[in-house]
Design a protein around this motif. Structure first.
Motif, PDB file in Angstrom:
ATOM      1  N   LYS A 108       0.832  -1.208   0.000  1.00 13.94           N
ATOM      2  CA  LYS A 108       0.000   0.000   0.000  1.00 13.94           C
ATOM      3  C   LYS A 108       0.863   1.254   0.000  1.00 13.94           C
ATOM      4  CE  LYS A 108      -3.694  -2.199   2.584  1.00 13.94           C
ATOM      5  NZ  LYS A 108      -4.397  -2.229   3.869  1.00 13.94           N
ATOM      6  N   LEU A 109       1.914   1.248   0.810  1.00 14.24           N
ATOM      7  CA  LEU A 109       2.813   2.405   0.862  1.00 14.24           C
ATOM      8  C   LEU A 109       3.521   2.613  -0.476  1.00 14.24           C
ATOM      9  CD1 LEU A 109       4.366   1.969   4.421  1.00 14.24           C
ATOM     10  CD2 LEU A 109       2.743   3.711   3.678  1.00 14.24           C
ATOM     11  N   VAL A 110       3.926   1.507  -1.089  1.00 13.64           N
ATOM     12  CA  VAL A 110       4.599   1.598  -2.389  1.00 13.64           C
ATOM     13  C   VAL A 110       3.662   2.193  -3.431  1.00 13.64           C
ATOM     14  CG1 VAL A 110       5.536   0.200  -4.274  1.00 13.64           C
ATOM     15  CG2 VAL A 110       6.226  -0.268  -1.945  1.00 13.64           C
ATOM     16  N   LEU A 111       2.431   1.696  -3.481  1.00 12.02           N
ATOM     17  CA  LEU A 111       1.469   2.209  -4.454  1.00 12.02           C
ATOM     18  C   LEU A 111       1.142   3.683  -4.196  1.00 12.02           C
ATOM     19  CD1 LEU A 111      -0.991  -0.791  -4.838  1.00 12.02           C
ATOM     20  CD2 LEU A 111       0.572   0.107  -6.560  1.00 12.02           C
ATOM     21  N   ASN A 112       1.000   4.063  -2.940  1.00 10.82           N
ATOM     22  CA  ASN A 112       0.706   5.463  -2.631  1.00 10.82           C
ATOM     23  C   ASN A 112       1.878   6.390  -2.921  1.00 10.82           C
ATOM     24  OD1 ASN A 112      -1.987   5.300  -1.854  1.00 10.82           O
ATOM     25  ND2 ASN A 112      -1.429   4.594   0.182  1.00 10.82           N
ATOM     26  N   PHE A 145      12.259  -0.778  -2.902  1.00 12.42           N
ATOM     27  CA  PHE A 145      11.547  -1.339  -1.769  1.00 12.42           C
ATOM     28  C   PHE A 145      11.871  -2.818  -1.602  1.00 12.42           C
ATOM     29  CE2 PHE A 145       8.912   2.253  -3.076  1.00 12.42           C
ATOM     30  CZ  PHE A 145       8.837   2.928  -1.871  1.00 12.42           C
ATOM     31  N   ASP A 146      11.955  -3.242  -0.350  1.00 13.45           N
ATOM     32  CA  ASP A 146      12.261  -4.636  -0.039  1.00 13.45           C
ATOM     33  C   ASP A 146      10.953  -5.421   0.007  1.00 13.45           C
ATOM     34  OD1 ASP A 146      13.769  -6.847   0.631  1.00 13.45           O
ATOM     35  OD2 ASP A 146      13.615  -6.453   2.786  1.00 13.45           O
ATOM     36  N   LEU A 147      10.573  -5.989  -1.126  1.00 12.26           N
ATOM     37  CA  LEU A 147       9.326  -6.724  -1.245  1.00 12.26           C
ATOM     38  C   LEU A 147       9.591  -8.203  -1.483  1.00 12.26           C
ATOM     39  CD1 LEU A 147       7.515  -4.271  -3.672  1.00 12.26           C
ATOM     40  CD2 LEU A 147       6.986  -4.585  -1.276  1.00 12.26           C
ATOM     41  N   LYS A 148       8.622  -9.017  -1.119  1.00 14.38           N
ATOM     42  CA  LYS A 148       8.715 -10.432  -1.451  1.00 14.38           C
ATOM     43  C   LYS A 148       8.566 -10.585  -2.959  1.00 14.38           C
ATOM     44  CE  LYS A 148       6.584 -11.741   2.888  1.00 14.38           C
ATOM     45  NZ  LYS A 148       5.378 -12.268   3.509  1.00 14.38           N
TER      46      LYS A 148
END
Length: 162
Positions: A59-63, A81-84
């Protein structure tokens, strides 16, 4: 002694004044990409139904993509960003589907797309036939993406000489 230093300093200034930086051409040459002029832009809104639950980081990435160039948004997903891995692929799919639609329907170049706004609306759907206190609700999200894009006149292919 002061005259020698003064002469050396003046000669250095003359050498620097000769080698001026050339004026930039139409390309950005490393400058940040700017929004197109208001008379050149068009916008299109896409609504995507996302079946899985979005994590807080997603959500933070999209915003964070509000008013951002699409290339930078994709770059942020891939490297910042450190995402799976599955979450990264899902976020990329969320961005790629509207981009492909713009490219196929309106012949928009990939480098002429900006993200204006992104809204996330989470909905939980409960089963009416089961008791209200049960945890059998399905949660999904509607992601609304509004994109700016600029269209260009297609380049005509030159006819061959033979």
């Amino acid at each position: 002694m002061n005259q020698i230093l003064y002469k050396n300093r003046c000669r250095c200034n003359e050498e620097f004044s000769i080698a001026k930086k050339r004026k930039s051409v139409t390309r950005s040459e490393g400058k940040p990409i700017q929004y197109p002029k208001s008379n050149e832009i068009l916008s299109k809104t896409f609504q995507i139904k996302y079946e899985k639950k979005l994590s807080l980081i997603a959500k933070l990435v999209l915003n964070s993509f509000q008013n951002k160039y699409i290339y930078y948004a994709i770059d942020d997903i891939l490297y910042l960003f450190d995402l799976k891995k599955t979450e990264r692929e899902n976020l990329l799919a969320i961005l790629y589907s509207p981009i492909l639609s713009l490219q196929n329907d309106y012949c928009v170049n990939f480098f002429d797309i900006w993200v204006q706004e992104i809204y996330i609306d989470e909905v939980s759907k409960t089963n009416k036939f089961l008791s209200a206190d049960s945890q059998t609700s399905k949660q999904f999200s509607y992601i609304t993406i509004k994109l700016f894009y600029k269209t260009r006149v297609p380049v005509t292919k030159q006819e061959s000489l033979w």
